[in-house]
Each structure stands twice: as C-alpha cells, then as structure tokens.
Motif scaffolding. Structure first.
Motif, PDB file in Angstrom:
ATOM      1  N   GLN A  67      57.490  36.912  36.482  1.00  0.00           N
ATOM      2  CA  GLN A  67      56.175  37.416  36.846  1.00  0.00           C
ATOM      3  C   GLN A  67      56.139  38.906  36.579  1.00  0.00           C
ATOM      4  N   LYS A 101      50.204  39.887  36.540  1.00  0.00           N
ATOM      5  CA  LYS A 101      50.118  38.621  35.814  1.00  0.00           C
ATOM      6  C   LYS A 101      50.615  37.470  36.691  1.00  0.00           C
ATOM      7  N   GLN A 102      50.238  36.281  36.291  1.00  0.00           N
ATOM      8  CA  GLN A 102      50.685  35.094  37.013  1.00  0.00           C
ATOM      9  C   GLN A 102      52.136  34.772  36.643  1.00  0.00           C
ATOM     10  N   ARG A 103      52.799  34.082  37.574  1.00  0.00           N
ATOM     11  CA  ARG A 103      54.153  33.636  37.293  1.00  0.00           C
ATOM     12  C   ARG A 103      54.102  32.620  36.154  1.00  0.00           C
ATOM     13  N   GLU A 104      55.037  32.746  35.218  1.00  0.00           N
ATOM     14  CA  GLU A 104      55.068  31.816  34.089  1.00  0.00           C
ATOM     15  C   GLU A 104      56.467  31.228  33.933  1.00  0.00           C
ATOM     16  N   GLU A 160      57.719  43.535  26.519  1.00  0.00           N
ATOM     17  CA  GLU A 160      56.878  42.533  27.190  1.00  0.00           C
ATOM     18  C   GLU A 160      57.679  41.498  27.967  1.00  0.00           C
ATOM     19  N   ALA A 208      59.742  41.989  33.687  1.00  0.00           N
ATOM     20  CA  ALA A 208      59.175  41.175  34.766  1.00  0.00           C
ATOM     21  C   ALA A 208      60.230  40.986  35.846  1.00  0.00           C
TER      22      ALA A 208
END
Length: 120
Positions: free
Chosen positions: A38, A42-45, A87, A90
């Motif tokens: 995450q 942003k949302q957890r992916e 990118e 997280a």
C-alpha cells in the motif's frame, strides 16, 4: 498465530531487496501466502501469491522483477525484489491463509507492514 515480516528498507532504483515473513503459533497447515503493498494515498494491492503446490501469481507491474517463494518447513514466505523502481515504494504486508485450531477452512492472518522505499 502471528506473522512477522522483515527485510524492508531504503534502496536506490535498480537495486534489490528481499522481504521475509514467518508464521508462528498453532499452525496445522498453510494454504495461500501473499504479499500486498500500500502506497500513500492508494489502495492496498496484491503483489504476489503462492498457493500450496508452489503455484504463483504476480501483479503485472512486478512480473519479471519479483519472485515469491515459500518454505513450508519454516511456515515462511519470501519476496525477492529486483530492478526496483520508485513506484515500488510502499508498505508491504504479508498475509497467509492458515488452518488452525481444527477449523475446516483457513483463517486469514496478516503481519505488520514493512516499509520499502526506492529512491530515484
């Protein structure tokens, strides 16, 4: 049951890191093991999963760069991350579906996140 993750840190773009996560407690067996992440705002992916039998699944954004592996004898899962990009920055979380306490279905357990920061 507890999950303990380790291995995060700061790395330059193009570098590598390895995350590890181990489960402890009353564990009968472990079904799926996952790594999620995450990023701020942003949302957890889902990043990668490994199912019993070593079947793996990866997010498109990490295919060819990340490798997930499990060690059933240690109730652990690793995530090797190569060619890291900014990118990829997280908080990374490990999760496992664990059969415990005689339940006929796995229960989801999560570890505390570990920060991965990739500088450009």
């Amino acid at each position: 049951v507890q999950l303990q993750a380790s291995g995060g840190g700061l790395v330059q773009a193009g570098g590598s890191l390895r995350l590890s996560c181990a489960a402890s407690g009353r564990i009968q067996s472990i079904a799926a093991m996952h790594w999620y992440r995450q990023a701020p705002g942003k949302q957890r992916e889902l990043v990668a999963s490994v199912i019993s039998g070593s079947r793996t699944n990866y997010a498109d954004s990490v295919k060819g760069r990340f490798t997930i592996s499990r060690d059933n004898s240690k109730n652990s899962v690793d995530l090797r991350m190569n060619s890291l990009k900014p990118e990829d920055t997280a908080v990374y979380f490990c999760g496992m579906g664990i059969f415990d306490s005689g339940r006929p279905y796995p229960r989801d357990y999560w570890g505390l996140g570990t920060q991965v920061t990739v500088s450009s």
